[in-house]
Design an enzyme around this catalytic site. Structure first.
Site, PDB file in Angstrom:
ATOM      1  N   ASP A   1     -17.035  -3.821  -6.932  1.00 44.02           N
ATOM      2  CA  ASP A   1     -18.441  -3.420  -6.910  1.00 44.02           C
ATOM      3  C   ASP A   1     -18.830  -2.747  -8.234  1.00 44.02           C
ATOM      4  O   ASP A   1     -19.851  -2.082  -8.317  1.00 44.02           O
ATOM      5  CB  ASP A   1     -18.740  -2.490  -5.723  1.00 44.02           C
ATOM      6  CG  ASP A   1     -17.857  -1.255  -5.709  1.00 44.02           C
ATOM      7  OD1 ASP A   1     -16.994  -1.115  -6.608  1.00 44.02           O
ATOM      8  OD2 ASP A   1     -18.006  -0.422  -4.787  1.00 44.02           O
TER       9      ASP A   1
ATOM     10  N   GLU B   1       0.855  -1.179   0.000  1.00 39.69           N
ATOM     11  CA  GLU B   1       0.000   0.000   0.000  1.00 39.69           C
ATOM     12  C   GLU B   1       0.898   1.239   0.000  1.00 39.69           C
ATOM     13  O   GLU B   1       1.884   1.282   0.744  1.00 39.69           O
ATOM     14  CB  GLU B   1      -0.907   0.002   1.240  1.00 39.69           C
ATOM     15  CG  GLU B   1      -1.783   1.227   1.410  1.00 39.69           C
ATOM     16  CD  GLU B   1      -2.745   1.414   0.245  1.00 39.69           C
ATOM     17  OE1 GLU B   1      -2.611   2.432  -0.464  1.00 39.69           O
ATOM     18  OE2 GLU B   1      -3.610   0.546   0.043  1.00 39.69           O
TER      19      GLU B   1
ATOM     20  N   GLU C   1     -19.579  -1.701   1.646  1.00 38.07           N
ATOM     21  CA  GLU C   1     -20.163  -2.762   0.822  1.00 38.07           C
ATOM     22  C   GLU C   1     -21.596  -3.045   1.262  1.00 38.07           C
ATOM     23  O   GLU C   1     -22.501  -3.180   0.437  1.00 38.07           O
ATOM     24  CB  GLU C   1     -19.309  -4.021   0.951  1.00 38.07           C
ATOM     25  CG  GLU C   1     -19.753  -5.174   0.070  1.00 38.07           C
ATOM     26  CD  GLU C   1     -18.803  -6.353   0.183  1.00 38.07           C
ATOM     27  OE1 GLU C   1     -19.201  -7.453  -0.265  1.00 38.07           O
ATOM     28  OE2 GLU C   1     -17.689  -6.193   0.703  1.00 38.07           O
TER      29      GLU C   1
ATOM     30  N   ASP D   1      -9.366   0.437  -8.035  1.00 40.48           N
ATOM     31  CA  ASP D   1     -10.010   1.566  -8.703  1.00 40.48           C
ATOM     32  C   ASP D   1     -10.615   1.089 -10.023  1.00 40.48           C
ATOM     33  O   ASP D   1      -9.908   0.535 -10.870  1.00 40.48           O
ATOM     34  CB  ASP D   1      -8.969   2.656  -8.968  1.00 40.48           C
ATOM     35  CG  ASP D   1      -9.594   3.991  -9.338  1.00 40.48           C
ATOM     36  OD1 ASP D   1     -10.634   3.978 -10.035  1.00 40.48           O
ATOM     37  OD2 ASP D   1      -9.058   5.036  -8.937  1.00 40.48           O
TER      38      ASP D   1
ATOM     39  N   THR E   1     -17.501  -5.056   4.089  1.00 40.11           N
ATOM     40  CA  THR E   1     -17.217  -3.789   4.737  1.00 40.11           C
ATOM     41  C   THR E   1     -18.512  -2.994   4.920  1.00 40.11           C
ATOM     42  O   THR E   1     -19.534  -3.292   4.300  1.00 40.11           O
ATOM     43  CB  THR E   1     -16.238  -2.953   3.903  1.00 40.11           C
ATOM     44  OG1 THR E   1     -16.895  -2.557   2.680  1.00 40.11           O
ATOM     45  CG2 THR E   1     -14.983  -3.770   3.561  1.00 40.11           C
TER      46      THR E   1
ATOM     47  N   ASP F   1       4.744   0.739  -4.422  1.00 34.01           N
ATOM     48  CA  ASP F   1       3.912   0.266  -5.526  1.00 34.01           C
ATOM     49  C   ASP F   1       4.023  -1.251  -5.647  1.00 34.01           C
ATOM     50  O   ASP F   1       5.109  -1.808  -5.836  1.00 34.01           O
ATOM     51  CB  ASP F   1       4.376   0.940  -6.812  1.00 34.01           C
ATOM     52  CG  ASP F   1       3.630   0.457  -8.048  1.00 34.01           C
ATOM     53  OD1 ASP F   1       2.560  -0.145  -7.892  1.00 34.01           O
ATOM     54  OD2 ASP F   1       4.135   0.689  -9.159  1.00 34.01           O
TER      55      ASP F   1
ATOM     56  N   LYS G   1     -14.676   5.490 -16.405  1.00 36.24           N
ATOM     57  CA  LYS G   1     -14.813   6.124 -17.707  1.00 36.24           C
ATOM     58  C   LYS G   1     -14.078   5.283 -18.754  1.00 36.24           C
ATOM     59  O   LYS G   1     -12.953   4.852 -18.537  1.00 36.24           O
ATOM     60  CB  LYS G   1     -14.234   7.541 -17.673  1.00 36.24           C
ATOM     61  CG  LYS G   1     -15.033   8.489 -16.794  1.00 36.24           C
ATOM     62  CD  LYS G   1     -14.461   9.894 -16.842  1.00 36.24           C
ATOM     63  CE  LYS G   1     -15.280  10.837 -15.965  1.00 36.24           C
ATOM     64  NZ  LYS G   1     -14.727  12.221 -15.974  1.00 36.24           N
TER      65      LYS G   1
END
Length: 259
Positions: A199, A113, A240, A163, A237, A140, A167
């Site tokens: 999701d 992270e 969620e 992520d 979570t 990374d 778009k």
């Protein structure tokens, strides 16, 4: 949650603009490590590290933080024991990681992270709950996988809620792309698994398609859509649960490396 690799070959740039930020600052990489700098598995986000998180970094960090280097990770030395090795790419604020690590104390969990408040949050949870089977590399994950992990070293990979880059023109920045999946497949032991959750339904279908395209992997699901039931070890979570109440879906995808 932004979730995030090693023969020491750089990841092909084609098709792997994985969630990169156009203005992301360069990382401080070990001398002699070669890789395409524009590739990133994350986007740096602003956020303030709280007093409690910083205290955890200072007090718990020396025990659980592992530095990013150009050398293969010695898992037994890092964890003080030999146990199944699970990589988590992008653990966000660490609540899911802490839950799974407590539930599966027989396994070693390595979390990658870049977000410092998230690192501090997981260290704080580890300190409060006495979690000893977690180690963190604040770097990374794509570079960690490429330069610190060796072939056939992993028993599992967790990629939770990366992520979605919803778009269409940004889809190429998504983390789950063929080059990364191929690299991860090489790091997995035969029988090892990759577990993704999202999701965003369109991304879920892409995950199935990309993972299905890797010859070394096979889907553990026999469902027509390729999705799996949520494994018991992955908790839901609060975000969620809220999404489900609002009618939003969550999709789990679990593939296994062929023996």
């Amino acid at each position: 949650m932004l979730p995030q690799d090693t023969n020491t070959e750089p990841i092909p740039a084609e098709g792997m603009q994985a969630a990169q930020s156009a203005d992301a600052p360069p990382t401080n990489d070990p001398e002699g490590v070669a890789h395409p700098r524009r590739i990133r598995s994350f986007v740096r986000r602003a956020g303030r590290t709280s007093t409690g998180q910083q205290r955890a970094i200072d007090e718990v960090g020396p025990r659980l933080l592992v530095p990013y280097t150009s050398q293969p990770l010695d898992w037994e030395a890092a964890f003080g024991r030999k146990a199944p090795a699970i990589l988590e790419i992008g653990f966000g604020m660490g609540e899911t990681t802490a839950h799974i690590a407590q539930l599966r104390q027989q396994d070693n969990f390595l979390g990658c992270e870049v977000h410092e408040p998230g690192v501090g949050a997981l260290l704080k949870l580890a300190g409060e709950r006495g979690i000893e089977n977690v180690r963190i590399i604040q770097h990374d994950a794509v570079e960690v996988i490429a330069h610190m992990l060796t072939d056939n070293c992993l028993d599992g990979v967790h990629i939770y809620f990366p992520d979605p880059w919803h778009k269409k023109r940004h889809n190429k920045r998504r983390l789950v792309q063929p080059p990364l999946v191929k690299l991860l497949a090489g790091r997995l032991k035969p029988g090892g698994y990759i577990h993704c959750a999202t999701d965003w339904e369109e991304y879920a279908h892409q995950m199935v398609e990309v993972l299905s395209g890797e010859p070394a992997l096979e889907n553990t699901s026999t469902a027509a859509d390729g999705f799996s039931e949520r494994p018991e070890y992955r908790p839901t979570t609060k975000f969620e649960r809220r999404g489900v109440r609002l009618g939003h879906g969550v999709w789990d995808v679990v593939f296994r490396k062929r023996g």
